[in-house]
Design a protein around this motif. Structure first.
Motif, PDB file in Angstrom:
ATOM      1  N   SER A 151      69.192   5.534  -9.590  1.00 23.95           N
ATOM      2  CA  SER A 151      70.200   4.481  -9.523  1.00 23.95           C
ATOM      3  C   SER A 151      71.147   4.612  -8.340  1.00 23.95           C
ATOM      4  O   SER A 151      71.974   3.726  -8.095  1.00 23.95           O
ATOM      5  CB  SER A 151      71.026   4.470 -10.817  1.00 23.95           C
ATOM      6  OG  SER A 151      71.650   5.739 -11.021  1.00 23.95           O
ATOM      7  N   GLY A 152      71.065   5.702  -7.598  1.00 25.30           N
ATOM      8  CA  GLY A 152      71.967   5.877  -6.473  1.00 25.30           C
ATOM      9  C   GLY A 152      71.629   7.123  -5.687  1.00 25.30           C
ATOM     10  O   GLY A 152      70.677   7.843  -5.994  1.00 25.30           O
ATOM     11  N   GLY A 153      72.419   7.366  -4.656  1.00 25.60           N
ATOM     12  CA  GLY A 153      72.278   8.578  -3.863  1.00 25.60           C
ATOM     13  C   GLY A 153      71.025   8.591  -3.010  1.00 25.60           C
ATOM     14  O   GLY A 153      70.376   7.570  -2.764  1.00 25.60           O
ATOM     15  N   PHE A 154      70.672   9.788  -2.558  1.00 24.14           N
ATOM     16  CA  PHE A 154      69.538   9.962  -1.661  1.00 24.14           C
ATOM     17  C   PHE A 154      68.237   9.531  -2.309  1.00 24.14           C
ATOM     18  O   PHE A 154      67.349   8.984  -1.641  1.00 24.14           O
ATOM     19  CB  PHE A 154      69.455  11.427  -1.230  1.00 24.14           C
ATOM     20  CG  PHE A 154      68.209  11.765  -0.456  1.00 24.14           C
ATOM     21  CD1 PHE A 154      67.922  11.119   0.739  1.00 24.14           C
ATOM     22  CD2 PHE A 154      67.312  12.711  -0.920  1.00 24.14           C
ATOM     23  CE1 PHE A 154      66.765  11.417   1.454  1.00 24.14           C
ATOM     24  CE2 PHE A 154      66.163  13.016  -0.213  1.00 24.14           C
ATOM     25  CZ  PHE A 154      65.889  12.369   0.976  1.00 24.14           C
ATOM     26  N   ALA A 155      68.086   9.752  -3.618  1.00 23.84           N
ATOM     27  CA  ALA A 155      66.854   9.362  -4.303  1.00 23.84           C
ATOM     28  C   ALA A 155      66.630   7.858  -4.203  1.00 23.84           C
ATOM     29  O   ALA A 155      65.503   7.404  -3.933  1.00 23.84           O
ATOM     30  CB  ALA A 155      66.906   9.808  -5.762  1.00 23.84           C
ATOM     31  N   LYS A 156      67.686   7.069  -4.397  1.00 25.13           N
ATOM     32  CA  LYS A 156      67.547   5.620  -4.272  1.00 25.13           C
ATOM     33  C   LYS A 156      67.254   5.232  -2.829  1.00 25.13           C
ATOM     34  O   LYS A 156      66.464   4.313  -2.576  1.00 25.13           O
ATOM     35  CB  LYS A 156      68.823   4.923  -4.757  1.00 25.13           C
ATOM     36  CG  LYS A 156      68.724   3.405  -4.828  1.00 25.13           C
ATOM     37  CD  LYS A 156      69.958   2.818  -5.495  1.00 25.13           C
ATOM     38  CE  LYS A 156      69.801   1.307  -5.704  1.00 25.13           C
ATOM     39  NZ  LYS A 156      69.759   0.572  -4.437  1.00 25.13           N
ATOM     40  N   ASP A 157      67.891   5.920  -1.877  1.00 26.91           N
ATOM     41  CA  ASP A 157      67.579   5.664  -0.468  1.00 26.91           C
ATOM     42  C   ASP A 157      66.092   5.881  -0.203  1.00 26.91           C
ATOM     43  O   ASP A 157      65.441   5.085   0.484  1.00 26.91           O
ATOM     44  CB  ASP A 157      68.377   6.605   0.439  1.00 26.91           C
ATOM     45  CG  ASP A 157      69.866   6.329   0.423  1.00 26.91           C
ATOM     46  OD1 ASP A 157      70.285   5.343  -0.220  1.00 26.91           O
ATOM     47  OD2 ASP A 157      70.607   7.109   1.046  1.00 26.91           O
ATOM     48  N   ALA A 158      65.546   6.975  -0.747  1.00 26.67           N
ATOM     49  CA  ALA A 158      64.136   7.304  -0.511  1.00 26.67           C
ATOM     50  C   ALA A 158      63.217   6.251  -1.109  1.00 26.67           C
ATOM     51  O   ALA A 158      62.184   5.913  -0.521  1.00 26.67           O
ATOM     52  CB  ALA A 158      63.819   8.683  -1.086  1.00 26.67           C
ATOM     53  N   VAL A 159      63.572   5.736  -2.285  1.00 26.85           N
ATOM     54  CA  VAL A 159      62.783   4.668  -2.896  1.00 26.85           C
ATOM     55  C   VAL A 159      62.761   3.445  -1.982  1.00 26.85           C
ATOM     56  O   VAL A 159      61.710   2.828  -1.755  1.00 26.85           O
ATOM     57  CB  VAL A 159      63.337   4.304  -4.289  1.00 26.85           C
ATOM     58  CG1 VAL A 159      62.670   3.041  -4.822  1.00 26.85           C
ATOM     59  CG2 VAL A 159      63.123   5.456  -5.268  1.00 26.85           C
ATOM     60  N   GLU A 160      63.920   3.075  -1.439  1.00 28.56           N
ATOM     61  CA  GLU A 160      63.993   1.920  -0.547  1.00 28.56           C
ATOM     62  C   GLU A 160      63.223   2.174   0.745  1.00 28.56           C
ATOM     63  O   GLU A 160      62.506   1.291   1.241  1.00 28.56           O
ATOM     64  CB  GLU A 160      65.450   1.591  -0.242  1.00 28.56           C
ATOM     65  CG  GLU A 160      66.242   1.112  -1.448  1.00 28.56           C
ATOM     66  CD  GLU A 160      67.662   0.717  -1.089  1.00 28.56           C
ATOM     67  OE1 GLU A 160      67.876   0.229   0.039  1.00 28.56           O
ATOM     68  OE2 GLU A 160      68.562   0.900  -1.925  1.00 28.56           O
ATOM     69  N   VAL A 161      63.367   3.381   1.287  1.00 22.83           N
ATOM     70  CA  VAL A 161      62.650   3.730   2.513  1.00 22.83           C
ATOM     71  C   VAL A 161      61.142   3.608   2.302  1.00 22.83           C
ATOM     72  O   VAL A 161      60.421   3.012   3.125  1.00 22.83           O
ATOM     73  CB  VAL A 161      63.030   5.150   2.969  1.00 22.83           C
ATOM     74  CG1 VAL A 161      62.021   5.679   3.993  1.00 22.83           C
ATOM     75  CG2 VAL A 161      64.432   5.170   3.548  1.00 22.83           C
ATOM     76  N   GLU A 162      60.645   4.152   1.196  1.00 19.45           N
ATOM     77  CA  GLU A 162      59.209   4.076   0.936  1.00 19.45           C
ATOM     78  C   GLU A 162      58.752   2.634   0.769  1.00 19.45           C
ATOM     79  O   GLU A 162      57.636   2.272   1.168  1.00 19.45           O
ATOM     80  CB  GLU A 162      58.847   4.903  -0.298  1.00 19.45           C
ATOM     81  CG  GLU A 162      58.904   6.396  -0.076  1.00 19.45           C
ATOM     82  CD  GLU A 162      58.178   7.174  -1.160  1.00 19.45           C
ATOM     83  OE1 GLU A 162      57.414   6.551  -1.942  1.00 19.45           O
ATOM     84  OE2 GLU A 162      58.343   8.406  -1.228  1.00 19.45           O
ATOM     85  N   GLY A 163      59.589   1.794   0.185  1.00 20.52           N
ATOM     86  CA  GLY A 163      59.241   0.383   0.057  1.00 20.52           C
ATOM     87  C   GLY A 163      59.083  -0.285   1.409  1.00 20.52           C
ATOM     88  O   GLY A 163      58.119  -1.043   1.639  1.00 20.52           O
ATOM     89  N   TYR A 164      59.996   0.005   2.343  1.00 19.44           N
ATOM     90  CA  TYR A 164      59.895  -0.557   3.683  1.00 19.44           C
ATOM     91  C   TYR A 164      58.668  -0.006   4.419  1.00 19.44           C
ATOM     92  O   TYR A 164      58.015  -0.733   5.182  1.00 19.44           O
ATOM     93  CB  TYR A 164      61.163  -0.270   4.479  1.00 19.44           C
ATOM     94  CG  TYR A 164      62.373  -1.024   3.987  1.00 19.44           C
ATOM     95  CD1 TYR A 164      62.353  -2.414   3.875  1.00 19.44           C
ATOM     96  CD2 TYR A 164      63.542  -0.358   3.628  1.00 19.44           C
ATOM     97  CE1 TYR A 164      63.452  -3.115   3.416  1.00 19.44           C
ATOM     98  CE2 TYR A 164      64.655  -1.058   3.168  1.00 19.44           C
ATOM     99  CZ  TYR A 164      64.606  -2.434   3.056  1.00 19.44           C
ATOM    100  OH  TYR A 164      65.692  -3.133   2.593  1.00 19.44           O
ATOM    101  N   VAL A 165      58.346   1.251   4.196  1.00 21.41           N
ATOM    102  CA  VAL A 165      57.176   1.842   4.845  1.00 21.41           C
ATOM    103  C   VAL A 165      55.895   1.181   4.331  1.00 21.41           C
ATOM    104  O   VAL A 165      54.965   0.916   5.109  1.00 21.41           O
ATOM    105  CB  VAL A 165      57.137   3.370   4.612  1.00 21.41           C
ATOM    106  CG1 VAL A 165      55.819   3.962   5.100  1.00 21.41           C
ATOM    107  CG2 VAL A 165      58.308   4.041   5.332  1.00 21.41           C
ATOM    108  N   ARG A 166      55.822   0.908   3.032  1.00 23.54           N
ATOM    109  CA  ARG A 166      54.630   0.220   2.500  1.00 23.54           C
ATOM    110  C   ARG A 166      54.494  -1.177   3.111  1.00 23.54           C
ATOM    111  O   ARG A 166      53.384  -1.620   3.439  1.00 23.54           O
ATOM    112  CB  ARG A 166      54.717   0.129   0.980  1.00 23.54           C
ATOM    113  CG  ARG A 166      54.442   1.438   0.265  1.00 23.54           C
ATOM    114  CD  ARG A 166      54.261   1.230  -1.229  1.00 23.54           C
ATOM    115  NE  ARG A 166      55.487   0.762  -1.866  1.00 23.54           N
ATOM    116  CZ  ARG A 166      56.427   1.568  -2.354  1.00 23.54           C
ATOM    117  NH1 ARG A 166      56.278   2.883  -2.280  1.00 23.54           N
ATOM    118  NH2 ARG A 166      57.504   1.071  -2.936  1.00 23.54           N
ATOM    119  N   GLY A 167      55.624  -1.867   3.264  1.00 27.74           N
ATOM    120  CA  GLY A 167      55.582  -3.178   3.911  1.00 27.74           C
ATOM    121  C   GLY A 167      55.086  -3.085   5.345  1.00 27.74           C
ATOM    122  O   GLY A 167      54.269  -3.899   5.792  1.00 27.74           O
TER     123      GLY A 167
END
Length: 356
Positions: A151-167
């Motif tokens: 829900s927050g912090g670096f873990a949430k950043d990593a989830v978003e980063v991986e989403g952009y990488v898949r795109g």
């Protein structure tokens, strides 16, 4: 013409270690380091040594479009994105770190997408994307989804980063993309939140919980990055998403005993308060995601890494922690960390104040 490797995040320890490693790789002619400030290590000081690739540092913020010009100027064919920070220490705020992690990654991917010369992209991620929850599976595999999304912090950043990488991967299928989900990196010199936690003189723990933990040694982290960047096995491109961790599992109580650290079990609200105070005083970046890890733990499967890379980490989870323990055994705390904490504490004290 040999390979040209661009590395982001070279100011941090892992980035510096990786640059030192990749410069020794046959076939690499130039390594371009990108960060807002240079590394504290003298990365360019050994250019006269035989067999080392040249090194060029570019002072640039990856949130700006500058990186696209750097790629075009040097004809970069491999991009290794390590500027995804796990901590706010040394930064102005959590919002700045998030912007660098997420907005910076978006800008970098936009630059890579426009670059016709880039053939390979390696992105540092974390097993924190699986979260830490009481109903988690015993072992996470790469295709599993978390029971509770971070829900927050670096873990949430990593989830978003991986989403952009898949795109990005869908838009540029011609680029080999490798995402490395590292377990908690530990070692004598690792600058990670868990390394900082284990250096405390007393370890606060959550009463009633003894989580299962995995570690990856900093040396293994550097080697896996090298293999992902320039040394794919014959018949494979080393593309995809990979969990990276040492063999075996340790309970937090076992880790504390091996480090010779006493523990103080506290109720969860008390640990949360201690963590908040540590963040506010900038003595330790004890983020909520770390607190969840130290409550529920997390274990991942590394079969995909072994089968694709053909690499077995040199350090097991226990051996990685043992190496950290040896580096701190001379004293209760490493002198460098004592000095840093003392400096931070001094900054918090009121200025001036004469005698009686």
């Amino acid at each position: 013409m040999g390979r040209v490797v661009l590395v982001t995040g070279v100011a941090r320890h892992l980035g510096s270690r990786f640059v030192q490693s990749i410069r020794r790789q046959p076939g690499v002619d130039l390594v371009v380091g990108v960060d807002v400030q240079p590394s504290t290590h003298d990365l360019a000081g050994t250019v006269d040594a035989a067999g080392l690739a040249e090194y060029a540092f570019v002072s640039a913020d990856i949130r700006r479009p500058t990186v696209a010009r750097v790629m075009a100027e040097h004809g970069v064919d491999t991009v290794v994105h390590l500027n995804v920070s796990t901590t706010t220490l040394g930064s102005t705020s959590r919002s700045t770190v998030k912007e660098t992690n997420v907005i910076g990654t978006m800008q970098l991917l936009a630059a890579v997408q426009k670059s016709p010369s880039v053939q390979r992209l390696v992105v540092k991620s974390t097993t924190s994307v699986y979260g830490s929850a009481p109903r988690d599976p015993a072992v996470f595999q790469e295709r599993m989804q978390p029971k509770v999304l971070p829900s927050g912090g670096f873990a949430k950043d990593a989830v978003e980063v991986e989403g952009y990488v898949r795109g990005f991967s869908r838009r540029r299928p011609d680029v080999a993309v490798c995402v490395l989900r590292f377990a908690n990196i530990v070692g004598p010199h690792a600058d990670t939140p868990l390394n900082e936690y284990f250096s405390l003189p007393v370890l606060p723990t959550v009463l009633g919980y003894d989580p299962r933990l995995q570690f990856v040694h900093e040396d293994d982290a550097v080697e896996v990055l090298r293999l992902a960047a320039v040394d794919p096995r014959r018949g494979t491109t080393n593309s995809g998403t990979f969990n990276v961790a040492g063999d075996g599992v340790l309970l937090l109580s076992q880790a504390a005993r091996r480090l010779g650290r006493p523990t103080v079990p506290l109720l969860l609200p008390a640990v949360s308060w201690v963590a908040g105070m540590a963040r506010q005083t900038r003595m330790l970046d004890f983020a909520p995601e770390q607190l969840r890890l130290l409550t529920h733990g997390r274990v991942v499967d590394t079969t995909h890494l072994r089968e694709t890379f053909g690499y077995i980490p040199a350090f097991s989870t226990e051996a990685a922690l043992a190496d950290l323990a040896r580096s701190t055994r001379a004293g209760l705390l490493p002198p460098t960390r004592v000095a840093r904490w003392t400096s931070r504490a001094a900054d918090l004290l009121p200025a001036g104040g004469g005698g009686n």
